[in-house]
Write an enzyme that holds these catalytic residues in place. Structure first.
Site, PDB file in Angstrom:
ATOM      1  CB  SER A 667      14.872   7.970   8.422  1.00  0.00           C
ATOM      2  OG  SER A 667      13.748   7.335   8.963  1.00  0.00           O
ATOM      3  CG  ASP A 740      16.194   5.739  16.128  1.00  0.00           C
ATOM      4  OD1 ASP A 740      15.009   6.145  16.172  1.00  0.00           O
ATOM      5  OD2 ASP A 740      16.840   5.669  15.076  1.00  0.00           O
ATOM      6  CG  HIS A 774      14.908   8.821  13.666  1.00  0.00           C
ATOM      7  ND1 HIS A 774      15.447   7.624  13.264  1.00  0.00           N
ATOM      8  CD2 HIS A 774      14.309   9.352  12.564  1.00  0.00           C
ATOM      9  CE1 HIS A 774      15.179   7.422  11.993  1.00  0.00           C
ATOM     10  NE2 HIS A 774      14.501   8.455  11.544  1.00  0.00           N
TER      11      HIS A 774
END
Length: 798
Positions: A667, A740, A774
């Site tokens: 991330s 995601d 994610h």
């Protein structure tokens, strides 16, 4: 095919994109694979009266068959269409029930092949409700603490999507204070098949904005069509009902609606209700949708309307919604509500002497709400105390200062006292949070005796975290330390087993002792559990907390992991794992947080690279220090300095080979990784997981950056590694979940970054993970991710 129908189809990577010859899931080396498949240590739920405990076995990584189940992505939710629950909701495979005083295990009767929700205890602790997810629904079960007998409640089909009280962390099942009645959100009786989309479009889908600014982050999983709205209504609507735990009798209350708050008053005579309604937004998730907040009689009749909140489509960046928020019952009153409201239109950049006000309103709710306090900065939290007092926390955005006041709700003219005052990132001086208990009548209150309360915290220090329990005197402002973990291990407080704080339930571990649960008293600690090593593959791994400074004197740290049988002085290929954070001063930027070297090496997935023979600089500090409004003006320069300092320290220690250093992150850590490759030559290989690389695609802010692209275009450009892809010549592996769900990290970010590096002659590989969000979940995915990463690092660092 509608947008919603498309989302039900398993996501497949376009054939044109698969020019590589390899396909199918691959496995990492045996030790890494076996460690991934190891069951984690069970977690515990303690009954309200502290006589029983349920130890729950979580599932670390479910199979890809579960991860890839059909789902709808609607209004910020991911809905499992088979169960009418949240997609990939966490569950437990087994419960172990134990009587705490004599450590006697009680055999439980549980359904076969169970997927259990966490226990929901009756206030007196004699029973616990729990859910069981089956192929086509969610069941309600009730268990007896004394006997372990459990049974399914017939006729109850739980709606697990938008029910109960998500904003306070509870779900669609809760107990009333009579220890017999449950309030449950069910699928409405007689519900028909899901609404079908029109075979022929009825017309275009249209949005418009009439000149009023409405900046919004780049949310995912939003509504996009009228059919999406119909599906959202269908799956989110619930029928509230009372369920008698003894007889199983079901008594509907109210009408089906999109409930987001259901809270019963302390006197059990009133229910606070919040429910959503149209018009919906195609730019925002459901937390911003219009909401009516009402107080009902227990029978379901509306007593009064507290608020009718409109669609919150103009909330300023880093601001709050106007109107009542954070509403709760005061536990020491029969039926008194309290909430906060903005005094600055919810805008943190608007000059105002006070940001918020706190109001109270008591039954029968005929009088106007009474103001009891104004917070100079943004209201964050209210913890009710005895005798009509409360602790109130506010937050100053620019300097990141958190303050805690003691206020007198009954006598608002009394001067409020500041109890605590610290920087948000100053964990060394974090006093901890109040400790609560549940009363036999269902009220949840702060444990208090006179002016004394208990505070529990992580105990951050230069040597790592040392969890603590304090008895804190509100009048004197002094704390008495009742417990703190010793330096040679890690022990955290799970629960107080009595109001005096003399008996505690703790979880103990050390570098050589696996986690287990203990009852700690003045006479010592006695084990409740005897769990074996959950990850024997990690035996022999060394952990060490390492501190150092960057060139400008800012103190930094990382936790060094060394592989089994490491011989001191041998230089190893070394990998840096990090995630940048923003700070307002160097003192807080340099503070050590985390377990350090005291905890047992029950490794998470990125730490398993150590089993591949690598040294790991884990959580290497990457602080970005400066004024909150402009801290990112020097992001790139500070990132370079941070990384250089970590590498220099590892080389100085004789552990790392400067010519064989890699970096990886997830991330914002992936964003960091790409920036380090674009602006330094420190690394020989890199992995970036699920990052955002072009900040012009997140134009209304990101992380703590509150300026928009149009206010600071140079900053957005300078911080975007996509703009410098021609400079990236270090081999980089890009990984991204195809589904995601995180704000800003659309899969296209990795796809376009891959194309940019490839087009400029860089060495790059792109791996798109089917059905993954994610955070990656499936065991097959995790094995493949580690296979890819270890293969990549082996190729370029060995």
């Amino acid at each position: 095919m509608s947008r919603a129908q498309r989302l039900l189809v398993p996501v497949l990577l376009p054939a044109a994109f698969l020019f590589a010859t390899d396909s199918g899931y691959r496995e990492p080396p045996d030790a890494v694979r076996d460690a991934l498949r190891a069951l984690p240590t069970p977690i515990v739920s303690v009954s309200p009266q502290r006589g029983y405990a349920v130890f729950m076995q979580p599932v670390r990584y479910p199979p890809i068959a579960e991860v890839a189940q059909p789902m709808l992505r609607l209004a910020g939710n991911r809905i499992d269409v088979n169960t009418n629950g949240a997609h990939l909701a966490p569950y437990y495979t087994t419960f172990t029930l134990m009587r705490i005083p004599d450590r006697q295990e009680i055999k439980l009767t549980l359904p076969a092949g169970a997927k259990l929700g966490a226990p929901i205890w009756s206030p007196d602790g004699s029973q616990f409700a729990f859910t069981n997810t089956v192929a086509h629904g969610i069941e309600l079960w009730i268990g007896s603490a004394a006997t372990g007998a459990a049974h399914r409640v017939d006729g109850v089909k739980i709606n697990g999507v938008a029910l109960g009280d998500r904003r306070q962390g509870s779900g669609p099942v809760s107990w009333l204070g009579d220890d017999r009645t449950l309030v449950v959100g069910m699928i409405p009786a007689g519900r028909e098949a899901p609404p079908a989309d029109a075979a022929v479009p009825e017309g275009p889908d249209v949005q418009e904005s009439l000149g009023h600014a409405g900046p919004a982050p780049t949310y995912e999983d939003l509504l996009a069509t009228s059919h999406d709205e119909d599906l959202f209504d269908y799956y989110s609507s619930a029928q509230l009902a009372y369920v008698d735990a003894a007889s199983g009798k079901i008594t509907p209350v109210g009408k089906p609606a999109l409930y987001v708050a259901v809270r019963v008053s302390p006197d059990q005579k009133h229910i606070l209700i919040g429910y959503l309604h149209k018009p919906y937004s195609y730019q925002l998730p459901d937390e911003f949708f219009p909401e009516d907040i009402e107080v009902w009689e227990r029978s379901g009749n509306v007593e009064c309307k507290i608020a009718s909140l409109p669609l919150a489509e103009r909330v300023p960046y880093s601001g709050v919604r106007t109107g009542p928020r954070d509403i709760q019952w005061l536990p020491d009153s029969p039926a008194t509500l309290t909430w906060a409201e903005a005094l600055d239109h919810g805008d943190p950049k608007e000059a105002a002497p006070y940001r918020d006000k706190i109001l109270v309103s008591a039954a029968p709710f005929h009088d106007a709400p009474r103001e009891v306090f104004k917070t100079p900065e943004r209201f964050r939290e209210l913890w009710p105390l005895a005798s009509g007092k409360a602790l109130v926390e506010d937050y100053e955005r620019k300097q990141r200062v958190v303050r805690t006041f003691e206020i007198d709700i009954e006598h608002p003219s009394a001067e409020a006292r500041v109890i605590f005052n610290r920087n948000e990132h100053d964990e060394y001086h974090n006093p901890g949070n109040p400790v609560f208990k549940t009363m036999p009548d269902g009220r949840r209150i702060v444990i208090q005796s006179g002016d004394d309360i208990y505070l529990s915290g992580v105990g951050a220090s230069p040597s790592g975290d040392h969890p603590f329990l304090d008895r804190f005197n509100l009048a004197s402002g002094k704390a008495e330390r009742l417990f703190q973990a010793k330096g040679d291990g890690y022990e955290s407080v799970i629960a107080l087993l009595d109001d005096s704080g003399s008996r505690l339930l703790t979880r103990q571990e050390s570098p050589i002792e696996p986690p287990n649960y203990f009852v700690r008293a003045q006479s010592g600690a006695k084990a409740l559990t005897h769990y074996p090593n959950p990850m024997p593959q990690a035996a022999g791994i060394e952990k060490k907390l390492v501190t150092y400074k960057r060139a400008d004197g800012v103190p930094l740290s990382f936790t060094l992991y060394l592989p089994p049988n490491y011989k001191p002085g041998k230089r190893l290929p070394t990998i840096v794992w990090a995630y940048p954070f923003e700070y307002t001063n160097a003192d807080t930027a340099g503070q050590v947080t985390g377990h350090g070297a005291q905890s047992f090496p029950e490794l998470n997935y990125h730490q398993l690279v150590t089993l591949g023979g690598y040294a790991l600089l884990d959580n290497a500090a990457m602080p970005i220090v400066g004024d909150a409004d402009i801290v990112n003006d020097t992001y790139v320069e500070q990132l370079q300095t941070d990384a250089q300092a970590a590498i220099d320290k590892a080389v100085e220690m004789g552990v790392a080979d400067r010519e064989r250093i890699g970096v990886f992150g997830h991330s914002y850590g992936a964003f960091m990784t790409a920036n380090l490759l674009a602006h330094t030559k420190l690394f020989r290989a890199a992995v970036a997981e699920s990052g955002a690389y072009n900040r012009t695609l997140t134009p209304f802010g990101f992380q703590t950056e509150s300026r928009t692209f149009w206010e600071a275009p140079d900053v957005y450009t300078k911080m975007s590694p996509f703009w410098f892809a021609d400079r990236i010549k270090t081999p980089v592996l890009l990984i991204h979940g195809e589904a995601d769900d995180n704000t800003g990290t659309y899969p296209i970010q990795s796809e376009r970054m891959y194309a940019a590096i490839r087009g400029n002659g860089g060495t790059v590989r792109l791996v798109m993970l089917p059905a993954e969000a994610h955070g990656y979940r499936a065991i097959e995915t995790m094995e493949h991710v580690l296979y890819e990463e270890l293969t990549w690092f082996d190729k370029y660092l060995r």
